[in-house]
Design an enzyme around this catalytic site. Structure first.
Site, PDB file in Angstrom:
ATOM      1  N   PHE A  61       0.883  -1.368  -0.018  1.00 38.02           N
ATOM      2  CA  PHE A  61      -0.077   0.127  -0.035  1.00 38.02           C
ATOM      3  C   PHE A  61       1.106   1.244   0.166  1.00 38.02           C
ATOM      4  CE2 PHE A  61      -4.559   0.993   1.371  1.00 38.02           C
ATOM      5  CZ  PHE A  61      -5.189   0.203   0.509  1.00 38.02           C
TER       6      PHE A  61
ATOM      7  N   GLN B  76      -7.687  14.559   4.560  1.00 35.40           N
ATOM      8  CA  GLN B  76      -7.105  13.866   3.413  1.00 35.40           C
ATOM      9  C   GLN B  76      -8.183  13.621   2.306  1.00 35.40           C
ATOM     10  OE1 GLN B  76      -6.325   9.400   3.979  1.00 35.40           O
ATOM     11  NE2 GLN B  76      -4.186  10.204   3.841  1.00 35.40           N
TER      12      GLN B  76
ATOM     13  N   HIS C 126      -8.576  11.482  -0.923  1.00 34.79           N
ATOM     14  CA  HIS C 126      -7.980  10.486  -1.426  1.00 34.79           C
ATOM     15  C   HIS C 126      -7.977  10.635  -3.079  1.00 34.79           C
ATOM     16  CE1 HIS C 126      -7.864   6.095  -2.736  1.00 34.79           C
ATOM     17  NE2 HIS C 126      -7.839   5.924  -1.295  1.00 34.79           N
TER      18      HIS C 126
ATOM     19  N   LEU D 249     -15.397   5.698  -3.297  1.00 35.39           N
ATOM     20  CA  LEU D 249     -13.987   5.538  -3.323  1.00 35.39           C
ATOM     21  C   LEU D 249     -13.773   4.347  -4.063  1.00 35.39           C
ATOM     22  CD1 LEU D 249     -11.556   6.143  -1.584  1.00 35.39           C
ATOM     23  CD2 LEU D 249     -11.627   4.021  -0.585  1.00 35.39           C
TER      24      LEU D 249
ATOM     25  N   GLU E 122      -7.190   2.153  -3.020  1.00 42.58           N
ATOM     26  CA  GLU E 122      -5.798   2.210  -3.350  1.00 42.58           C
ATOM     27  C   GLU E 122      -5.291   0.690  -3.575  1.00 42.58           C
ATOM     28  OE1 GLU E 122      -3.754   4.764  -0.638  1.00 42.58           O
ATOM     29  OE2 GLU E 122      -1.965   3.602  -0.735  1.00 42.58           O
TER      30      GLU E 122
ATOM     31  N   ARG F 107      -0.889   9.504  -0.361  1.00 40.78           N
ATOM     32  CA  ARG F 107      -2.089  10.083  -0.989  1.00 40.78           C
ATOM     33  C   ARG F 107      -1.869  11.473  -1.328  1.00 40.78           C
ATOM     34  NH1 ARG F 107      -6.207   6.458   2.524  1.00 40.78           N
ATOM     35  NH2 ARG F 107      -5.936   4.756   1.720  1.00 40.78           N
TER      36      ARG F 107
ATOM     37  N   HIS G 275     -11.856  11.946   1.989  1.00 37.23           N
ATOM     38  CA  HIS G 275     -11.632  10.755   2.302  1.00 37.23           C
ATOM     39  C   HIS G 275     -11.628  10.483   4.046  1.00 37.23           C
ATOM     40  CE1 HIS G 275     -11.443   6.755   2.260  1.00 37.23           C
ATOM     41  NE2 HIS G 275     -10.110   6.453   2.562  1.00 37.23           N
TER      42      HIS G 275
ATOM     43  N   ARG H 200      -2.420  10.578   6.581  1.00 35.17           N
ATOM     44  CA  ARG H 200      -2.433   9.074   7.212  1.00 35.17           C
ATOM     45  C   ARG H 200      -2.289   8.171   5.862  1.00 35.17           C
ATOM     46  NH1 ARG H 200      -6.466   5.084   6.470  1.00 35.17           N
ATOM     47  NH2 ARG H 200      -7.839   6.361   5.405  1.00 35.17           N
TER      48      ARG H 200
HETATM   49  C1  LIG Z   1     -14.741   3.963   1.311  1.00 29.94           C
HETATM   50  C2  LIG Z   1     -13.617   3.965   2.485  1.00 29.94           C
HETATM   51  C3  LIG Z   1     -12.475   3.098   2.247  1.00 29.94           C
HETATM   52  C4  LIG Z   1     -11.516   2.982   3.541  1.00 29.94           C
HETATM   53  N1  LIG Z   1     -10.481   2.037   3.353  1.00 29.94           N
HETATM   54  C5  LIG Z   1      -9.787   1.840   4.444  1.00 29.94           C
HETATM   55  C6  LIG Z   1      -8.663   0.980   4.451  1.00 29.94           C
HETATM   56  O1  LIG Z   1      -8.568   0.285   3.248  1.00 29.94           O
HETATM   57  N2  LIG Z   1      -7.678   0.627   5.540  1.00 29.94           N
HETATM   58  C7  LIG Z   1      -7.932   1.705   6.349  1.00 29.94           C
HETATM   59  O2  LIG Z   1      -7.271   1.537   7.216  1.00 29.94           O
HETATM   60  N3  LIG Z   1      -8.766   2.687   6.473  1.00 29.94           N
HETATM   61  C8  LIG Z   1      -9.840   2.924   5.340  1.00 29.94           C
HETATM   62  N4  LIG Z   1     -10.874   3.720   5.570  1.00 29.94           N
HETATM   63  C9  LIG Z   1     -10.687   4.641   6.767  1.00 29.94           C
HETATM   64  C10 LIG Z   1     -11.582   4.007   7.610  1.00 29.94           C
HETATM   65  O3  LIG Z   1     -12.458   2.953   7.218  1.00 29.94           O
HETATM   66  C11 LIG Z   1     -12.199   4.851   8.632  1.00 29.94           C
HETATM   67  O4  LIG Z   1     -11.221   5.790   9.223  1.00 29.94           O
HETATM   68  C12 LIG Z   1     -12.691   3.834   9.920  1.00 29.94           C
HETATM   69  O5  LIG Z   1     -13.178   2.819   9.386  1.00 29.94           O
HETATM   70  C13 LIG Z   1     -13.201   5.056  11.075  1.00 29.94           C
HETATM   71  O6  LIG Z   1     -13.540   4.324  12.175  1.00 29.94           O
HETATM   72  P1  LIG Z   1     -14.261   4.572  13.370  1.00 29.94           P
HETATM   73  O7  LIG Z   1     -14.426   3.377  14.216  1.00 29.94           O
HETATM   74  O8  LIG Z   1     -13.460   5.675  13.841  1.00 29.94           O
HETATM   75  O9  LIG Z   1     -15.722   5.294  13.095  1.00 29.94           O
HETATM   76  P2  LIG Z   1     -16.724   4.620  12.175  1.00 29.94           P
HETATM   77  O10 LIG Z   1     -16.667   3.281  11.759  1.00 29.94           O
HETATM   78  O11 LIG Z   1     -17.051   5.708  11.156  1.00 29.94           O
HETATM   79  O12 LIG Z   1     -17.869   4.730  13.002  1.00 29.94           O
HETATM   80  C14 LIG Z   1     -18.636   6.008  13.700  1.00 29.94           C
HETATM   81  C15 LIG Z   1     -19.814   5.544  14.474  1.00 29.94           C
HETATM   82  O13 LIG Z   1     -20.143   6.612  15.269  1.00 29.94           O
HETATM   83  C16 LIG Z   1     -21.299   6.666  15.156  1.00 29.94           C
HETATM   84  N5  LIG Z   1     -21.838   7.980  15.299  1.00 29.94           N
HETATM   85  C17 LIG Z   1     -21.477   8.962  14.897  1.00 29.94           C
HETATM   86  N6  LIG Z   1     -22.113  10.304  15.193  1.00 29.94           N
HETATM   87  C18 LIG Z   1     -22.780   9.912  16.337  1.00 29.94           C
HETATM   88  C19 LIG Z   1     -23.759  10.593  17.254  1.00 29.94           C
HETATM   89  N7  LIG Z   1     -24.121  11.647  17.176  1.00 29.94           N
HETATM   90  N8  LIG Z   1     -24.354   9.713  18.044  1.00 29.94           N
HETATM   91  C20 LIG Z   1     -24.381   8.409  18.158  1.00 29.94           C
HETATM   92  N9  LIG Z   1     -23.380   7.706  17.315  1.00 29.94           N
HETATM   93  C21 LIG Z   1     -22.805   8.512  16.401  1.00 29.94           C
HETATM   94  C22 LIG Z   1     -21.786   6.377  13.793  1.00 29.94           C
HETATM   95  O14 LIG Z   1     -23.275   5.795  13.972  1.00 29.94           O
HETATM   96  C23 LIG Z   1     -20.820   4.817  13.844  1.00 29.94           C
HETATM   97  O15 LIG Z   1     -21.439   3.854  14.447  1.00 29.94           O
HETATM   98  C24 LIG Z   1     -11.665   3.771   4.463  1.00 29.94           C
HETATM   99  C25 LIG Z   1     -12.509   4.806   4.492  1.00 29.94           C
HETATM  100  C26 LIG Z   1     -13.614   4.709   3.471  1.00 29.94           C
HETATM  101  C27 LIG Z   1     -14.715   5.771   3.653  1.00 29.94           C
END
Ligand SMILES: Cc1cc2nc3c(=O)[nH]c(=O)nc-3n(C[C@H](O)[C@H](O)[C@H](O)COP(=O)(O)OP(=O)(O)OC[C@H]3O[C@@H](n4cnc5c(N)ncnc54)[C@H](O)[C@@H]3O)c2cc1C
Ligand code: SF4
Ligand code: SF4
Ligand code: FES
Lengths: 246, 610
Positions: free
Chosen positions: B124, B237, B239, B253, B256, B312, B378, B413
């Protein structure tokens, strides 16, 4: 840009009716885009679930012209231009509002399935599994929990036997554990008794609607049914088991 | 005033807000430590943003290349973050990621395998070695489903489809949170001794984004309102590869992983333009001929990495420059070609969801034709400022982890470092909350007037006679951010963005949502606006202050990295008068041991000399 009309179900558990909305549509638009346009322009209180808009989260399940589908992966271009597309909620689950249903029964089924009971790690602290031994369960793990298969399965939809059968989604969930190279749990009794594998009569409707193209019936349910048959109904195996005392 | 006795109330030791990878991992840890734990999410369990992650999670497992180790992962992370990362967080992450990934296997995760039957790892951008544990291109689904299926047996309470709209404090300390059930529009009080924010980022401030509706920056905004500091907000970021056509999917998306598997970028003249954009710092490790790039792809360990796998920020800016120079694809992007690099069945096996995504949404067969791609918002490197080991913010009892927190990734990142961040710091925030609660002298008390104020603010939106349409106001915010704080920025435009966001605030305070409170999209949108404008303003103010270009922050009027600015993070906080203050905060000197590793020669790190 051109205009298009949609018949969308509006209402809650008390009752409701179809309403027609006309919005502008553009190239490449999907059904969920049209719903969002209706929300923004005509009905800001229209209830719909969605998250990823890319067929990855399984939130936007609905019935489009009577077919269980993901709203975000159904292109308007697949329907003739003058045709009015009908959009309604999943029928198999209790309605909350408009296109949103109460799918909590599914979460309850998941909880009934005992989690992976892994065998100990190798001496160097690793688990080893060959790719070809996990291909099948990786297919099942593609499931995005959209519950379209649950919606379409006649055991749940027409006969409402939610008390007896966990449905195709959870057959492959338990199947994935039963076929897992590291799992040590005997899952056959649960598959037959509590989870109700016998209720499936292999109509394959679930496989047809799965947006992840998981071969639910042939790769999942049928092999599990075979294991159940081997265990409970195969006279020679039963005899052998008695002899071996297993 | 709301009668607290009438209000539905849950009491937990810890309330985890957010059920993505970070929140679920935090809840699992809290439950394992014997804490009464509740987890809340805006959507259904298993649908959080994490489900969308594609490429993989980074950890120096050393299954594919034995030369790898935590120090090199740490060094790559610091270099990718342009040395603005929190040193300690980057260290903890690199050290602990392998164990966190392995433990997922015991909980049911089934990663792709190596020939020897171990967890396979892929290349990656910015990672020196194949380091990303993955499952085809649906690694996030594997992570969230594993944590979900394991989590439901750990005894924590799950509160789904509930949006937290305000935090409640007892003096300085956290005391709980007020939520709104999306289903019926009723309110709920969660009393808690500690709160862990795991709410993800705020990409919905922009129109072209890979983020879902949930990414309105609620966590950052709620914490800010409660007195926590936000850091590194200027680092957003973009992407490099989002879909650009058709319009309804623009921003979605393209992993990558396509480039990791050998995909190359071309302009409309068929030139492989990335060779023209190799920054000096990365030149010694980047192939400068097609021939060398091809050798690398076929597994030659002496060949250097293709330029498509630069970080990126570099690739996103390169695509933008090509488009601006008139060498873009028909819909204003670049061509991403894998069809001519790999056989069709290989592509379908390694990139199945990309294959489907293009086939079904764009009618393009990626095994035959190139994709059209362009930059899409992203990820937020910035977020709630936390202490590295405990993940606690400035507000006692308020923790943050995952994308909602800041520090780990610095100015940019690396792909794959987020999923591993979630599980490393999700766990650590659980440990942090446990330690905090154990030391808590008395249970915090909930003040009814705070609860009433939060609820009234929300119901006013339904009750007022008339007001702007929240969907329209959201589009206005997106326009302001797109024009003023996009992929490249300029002082005067940022200033305009700050001013316009200020002007839009009274409109947000007067939006009107119609009809009944049940599952009312307009009302939920109206409530999200509050977060969006806070986060948008924080980004614009921080970006205005940082007079240099670094990582995810590019200033046309201040090109290139300025040494002076490597000494500072920008921290945003709420003033007593309600105004937003952005400040330069000097970074502490790094521990010598870590700085040695970060600046060491790769040969020395491989040989174990550092
Ligand atoms: C399309 C895509 C592909 C990606 N691919 C990769 C990858 O291959 N490798 C990598 O390392 N990263 C990748 N990323 C980044 C990574 O997926 C995210 O940064 C990561 O999943 C975020 O996880 P999190 O647990 O912080 O939040 P999330 O998984 O976004 O969870 C947020 C949670 O908070 C809750 N929430 C938000 N606001 C409130 C509120 N006010 N009240 C109650 N609940 C709330 C939501 O309902 C959700 O349950 C990708 C991102 C995207 C968009
Ligand atoms: S094959 Fe079985 S599970 Fe699938 S729809 Fe038919 S009866 Fe239901
Ligand atoms: S098996 Fe297929 S149809 Fe059923 S829930 Fe999973 S993804 Fe949906
Ligand atoms: S919105 Fe995620 S599958 Fe449709």
């Amino acid at each position: 840009m051109s205009k298009r009309t949609f018949r969308i179900w509006r209402g809650d558990a008390e009752g409701g009716e179809f309403e027609e909305y006309t919005v502008e549509v553009g190239p490449g638009m999907v059904v969920l885009d049209a719903i969002h346009r209706v929300q923004a322009e005509h009905a800001s209180d229209l209830a719909v679930r969605w998250n990823c808009k890319a067929g990855k989260c399984g939130s936007c399940s609905m019935e489009i012209d009577g077919m269980p589908k993901l709203g975000c992966m159904t292109r308007l271009g697949d329907y003739p231009e003058s045709h009015t597309i009908t959009i309604q909620p999943l029928k198999t689950f209790p309605l909350i509002k408009d296109l949103v249903t109460d799918v909590s029964w599914n979460f309850a089924q998941n909880k009934r399935i005992k989690p992976l009971q892994p065998k100990p790690r190798d001496a160097d602290g690793e688990h080893r599994m060959q790719q070809e031994d996990v291909d099948r369960i990786q297919e099942f793990r593609k499931c995005i929990e959209c519950y379209l298969c649950q919606d379409t399965c006649h055991v749940l939809r027409d006969h409402d036997r939610k008390d007896a059968f966990v449905g195709p989604r959870f057959m492959i969930r338990v199947g994935q554990l039963a076929m897992h190279p590291l799992d040590t749990e005997d899952r056959i009794p649960a598959i037959k008794e509590e989870l109700g594998s016998g209720y499936c009569n292999i109509t394959r409707c679930c496989t047809e609607v799965c947006p992840e193209h998981i071969n639910i019936t042939d790769n999942g349910i049928i092999p599990l049914k075979e294991r159940v048959v081997d265990r409970y109904y195969d006279p020679i195996k039963m005899l052998l088991r008695k002899v071996r005392g297993a | 005033m709301v009668d607290l006795n009438e209000l539905q109330t849950f009491e937990h030791d810890v309330l985890v807000i957010g059920a993505g990878g970070a929140g679920l991992r935090a809840a699992i840890q809290c439950a394992a430590l014997g804490l009464d734990t509740g987890i809340v999410s805006k959507s259904l369990l298993g649908k959080a943003h994490t489900v969308m992650a594609e490429g993989g999670m980074a950890a120096a497992l050393r299954n594919v290349d034995k030369r790898d180790n935590w120090k090199i992962h740490f060094r790559d992370t610091m270099r990718g973050g342009k040395f603005l990362n929190n040193w300690r967080m980057a260290q903890l992450h690199a050290q602990q990621a392998p164990d966190r990934v392995r433990e997922l296997e015991d909980w049911g995760a089934v990663f792709d395998r190596t020939q020897d039957g171990l967890i396979n790892q892929r290349n990656f951008g910015g990672h020196r070695y194949p380091r990303l544990a993955h499952v085809g291109d649906r690694t996030g689904l594997e992570l969230i489903r594993t944590l979900q299926d394991h989590g439901v047996h750990q005894g924590f309470a799950t509160h789904m489809e509930c949006k937290i709209i305000g935090l409640v404090k007892d003096g300085d300390r956290i005391a709980g949170a007020v939520g709104l059930w999306r289903e019926h529009g009723r309110f709920v009080l969660f009393k808690a001794k500690a709160v862990i924010m795991a709410t993800g980022g705020g990409g919905r401030c922009w129109r072209v984004t890979s983020n879902s509706w949930e990414y309105s920056g609620d966590g950052a905004a709620l914490a800010y309102d409660a007195g926590a500091e936000l850091m590194d907000m200027e680092f957003t970021q973009f992407h490099p590869t989002g879909m650009v056509w058709p319009p309804s999917v623009s921003g979605v998306l393209v992993t990558e992983g396509v480039r990791g598997e050998g995909g190359i970028l071309l302009n409309n003249k068929g030139e492989r333009f990335m060779f023209n954009y190799i920054p000096e710092r990365f030149a010694p490790e980047t192939a400068d001929t097609k021939e060398e790039a091809a050798r690398w792809l076929s597994g030659d360990k002496n060949a250097r990495r293709p330029p498509e796998l630069l970080t990126r920020d570099v690739v996103a800016r390169a695509i933008r420059s090509e488009v601006q120079a008139g060498r873009g694809s028909p819909h204003g992007g670049a061509f991403l070609d894998i069809a001519n690099q790999r056989p069709a069945d290989y592509i379908k096996r390694k990139l199945p969801s990309m294959y489907h995504q293009f086939k079904e949404l764009a009618e393009v067969d990626i095994t035959k034709d190139p994709m059209e791609v362009g930059p899409t918002l992203h990820y937020f490197m910035g977020g709630i400022k936390v202490e590295a080991d405990s993940q606690m913010s400035k507000v006692p009892g308020l923790f943050a982890c995952g994308e909602a927190s800041a520090g780990m990734h610095g100015a940019n990142r690396l792909g794959g470092n987020s999923l591993s961040d979630l599980i490393v710091f999700g766990k650590l925030s659980g440990d942090g909350a446990d330690a905090y609660i154990k030391a808590l002298p008395a249970d915090p008390k909930v003040d009814g007037s705070q609860v009433s104020a939060i609820i009234k603010h929300a119901t006013d939106i339904l009750n007022r006679e008339d007001g702007p349409n929240p969907f329209v106001v959201h589009e206005e915010i997106q326009e302001i951010m797109g024009e003023g704080a996009g992929i490249v920025r300029q002082g005067d435009e940022l200033q305009t963005a700050v001013t316009k966001l200020g002007e839009i605030k009274p409109r947000i305070e007067s939006v009107k949502a119609h009809a009944a409170p049940q599952f009312n999209a307009g009302w939920h949108e109206a409530l999200d606006l509050q977060s969006l404008v806070t986060v948008g303003e924080a980004v614009a103010r921080a970006a205005l202050m940082r007079e240099e270009s670094r990582g995810g922050h590019t200033r046309l009027d201040f090109e290139g990295e300025r040494e002076e600015w490597q000494k500072y993070n920008i921290v945003v906080s709420k003033q007593p008068d309600g105004g937003m203050l952005a400040q330069k905060v000097e970074r502490p000197d790094p521990p010598e041991e870590l700085s040695k590793i970060a600046y060491a020669k790769i040969e020395d790190l491989e040989a174990g000399n550092v």
